[in-house]
Design an enzyme around this catalytic site. Structure first.
Site, PDB file in Angstrom:
ATOM      1  CD  GLN A  40      -0.914  -0.733   3.675  1.00  0.00           C
ATOM      2  OE1 GLN A  40      -2.133  -0.663   3.679  1.00  0.00           O
ATOM      3  NE2 GLN A  40      -0.237  -1.336   4.651  1.00  0.00           N
ATOM      4  CG  ASP A  95      -1.064   2.075  14.511  1.00  0.00           C
ATOM      5  OD1 ASP A  95      -1.347   1.936  15.717  1.00  0.00           O
ATOM      6  OD2 ASP A  95      -1.852   1.802  13.596  1.00  0.00           O
ATOM      7  CG  ASP A 146      -2.752 -13.173   4.701  1.00  0.00           C
ATOM      8  OD1 ASP A 146      -3.384 -12.107   4.674  1.00  0.00           O
ATOM      9  OD2 ASP A 146      -3.289 -14.285   4.585  1.00  0.00           O
ATOM     10  N   GLY A 147      -2.589 -11.891   7.938  1.00  0.00           N
ATOM     11  CA  GLY A 147      -3.358 -12.185   9.153  1.00  0.00           C
ATOM     12  C   GLY A 147      -4.353 -13.315   8.961  1.00  0.00           C
ATOM     13  CG  ASP A 164      -6.040  -1.488  14.602  1.00  0.00           C
ATOM     14  OD1 ASP A 164      -6.910  -0.933  13.907  1.00  0.00           O
ATOM     15  OD2 ASP A 164      -5.066  -0.890  15.080  1.00  0.00           O
ATOM     16  CB  SER A 165      -8.815  -4.556   9.614  1.00  0.00           C
ATOM     17  OG  SER A 165     -10.132  -4.131   9.832  1.00  0.00           O
ATOM     18  CB  SER A 166      -6.934  -0.486   6.683  1.00  0.00           C
ATOM     19  OG  SER A 166      -6.551  -1.665   6.027  1.00  0.00           O
ATOM     20  CE1 TYR A 232      -9.193   6.606  11.997  1.00  0.00           C
ATOM     21  CE2 TYR A 232     -10.692   5.378  13.407  1.00  0.00           C
ATOM     22  CZ  TYR A 232      -9.416   5.604  12.910  1.00  0.00           C
ATOM     23  OH  TYR A 232      -8.373   4.816  13.324  1.00  0.00           O
TER      24      TYR A 232
HETATM   25  N1  SPD Z   1     -11.531   4.469   8.203  1.00  0.00           N
HETATM   26  C1  SPD Z   1     -10.337   4.202   8.957  1.00  0.00           C
HETATM   27  C2  SPD Z   1     -10.367   2.936   9.723  1.00  0.00           C
HETATM   28  C3  SPD Z   1      -9.034   2.659  10.329  1.00  0.00           C
HETATM   29  C4  SPD Z   1      -9.046   1.596  11.353  1.00  0.00           C
HETATM   30  N2  SPD Z   1      -7.716   1.162  11.738  1.00  0.00           N
HETATM   31  C5  SPD Z   1      -6.876   2.172  12.264  1.00  0.00           C
HETATM   32  C6  SPD Z   1      -5.535   1.669  12.650  1.00  0.00           C
HETATM   33  C7  SPD Z   1      -5.028   2.381  13.847  1.00  0.00           C
HETATM   34  N3  SPD Z   1      -4.234   1.552  14.656  1.00  0.00           N
END
Ligand code: SPD
Length: 290
Positions: A40, A95, A146-147, A164-166, A232
């Site tokens: 990414q 992070d 890969d999780g 803790d995903s994106s 967010y």
């Molecule tokens: N729309 C953003 C969602 C992000 C969620 N994960 C954030 C990672 C922080 N540790």
């Protein structure tokens, strides 16, 4: 300032097809890091008002100013819902913010941490030391993998799993599939519980419905919590929780004073309140049998 993506007159805007027609914007002063990893685009900005900001593929992951709300709730809601969490797995969150919060729990003995993109860890260690300090604990074992594959290979290992995903675009997509939730359940010890990033019920009622539908089909106890995160888009984000035993909507035990004194967002009252949803959101879940 050279950058990847959405900068206009010194303002970064989080423009994403997942939330068409709405964007959070922050005034940025400097691009401190910008590079495409194998997985990414990673950007790190100095903002005018919110400290440093980590952006992955154009989407804000955290700002130093309000990251505590997300990280505290992602960690302390599940850990304090469990009577005795000793073995914990964290998937994603390179992070280190969720790890930093878990490390505050003396009763946790082992923490496996699985992240697909090592570059996110490196960038955080270099530019976000107050967050990446989560890696400085001897109980943490880091797995760069890969999780989804990592979880599939575990059976009955963990008291608590935190994902803790994106968002469900890019490398995080697989972590929103039903199969992954089945594998999470399989990786839990008896009486274990999961907490996963659950999107936003204003912007994505369809995702909330889907994720909670899957959670409900797998876990006898399930609940959806809400967290305020001003940076967010939409201003808040949810956590989907599923449990094989413990109740989720109140702490299972008193919060040690030493722990509470280190927190800014979580408290036992906030724990209970996080599960009280606006009427329409409650109705979305109820109408779908959730
Ligand atoms: N729309 C953003 C969602 C992000 C969620 N994960 C954030 C990672 C922080 N540790």
């Amino acid at each position: 300032m050279t950058n990847s993506g959405n900068i206009h007159k010194g303002w970064f805007s989080e423009i994403c097809p997942m939330w068409e027609g709405i964007a959070v914007s922050l005034k940025v002063e400097k691009l401190l890091y910008s590079k495409k990893s194998r997985f990414q685009q990673i950007d790190l900005y100095q903002t005018r008002s919110h400290g440093r900001m980590l952006v992955l593929d154009g989407i804000i992951q955290l700002t130093e100013q309000d990251e505590f709300s997300y990280h505290e709730m992602m960690a302390h809601l599940p850990l304090l819902s469990h009577p005795n969490p000793e073995n914990v797995l964290v998937v994603g969150g390179g992070d280190g913010g969720v790890l930093r919060e878990i490390n505050r729990h003396d009763d946790v003995r082992f923490i496996d941490f699985c992240e697909i993109d090592e570059e996110v860890i490196n960038v955080s260690k270099q530019f976000l030391p107050s967050i990446a300090c989560g890696f400085n604990d001897s109980r943490v074992t880091v797995h760069i993998r890969d999780g989804a594959t990592f979880v599939r290979e575990c059976s009955g290992c963990y008291d608590v799993i935190i994902v803790d995903s994106s968002d469900p675009v890019g490398p995080g997509e697989i972590l929103f599939k039903s199969q992954f939730y089945r594998d999470l359940k399989h990786a839990l010890k008896p009486g274990g519980l999961i907490a996963t990033q659950g999107e936003n019920f204003f912007l994505h009622p369809d995702w909330v419905e889907k994720l909670m539908g899957v959670t409900r089909s797998l876990f006898p106890i399930y609940a959806y919590a809400n967290i305020i995160v001003p940076t967010y888009t939409g201003g808040h984000i949810g956590i989907c929780m599923g449990s094989l035993g413990p109740k989720l909507t109140a702490p299972a035990r008193p919060v040690p004073q030493m722990l509470q004194s280190q927190l800014k967002y979580y408290s036992p009252e906030v724990h209970r309140a996080a599960f009280v949803l606006p009427y329409f959101a409650e109705k979305i879940l109820k109408d779908k049998g959730v």
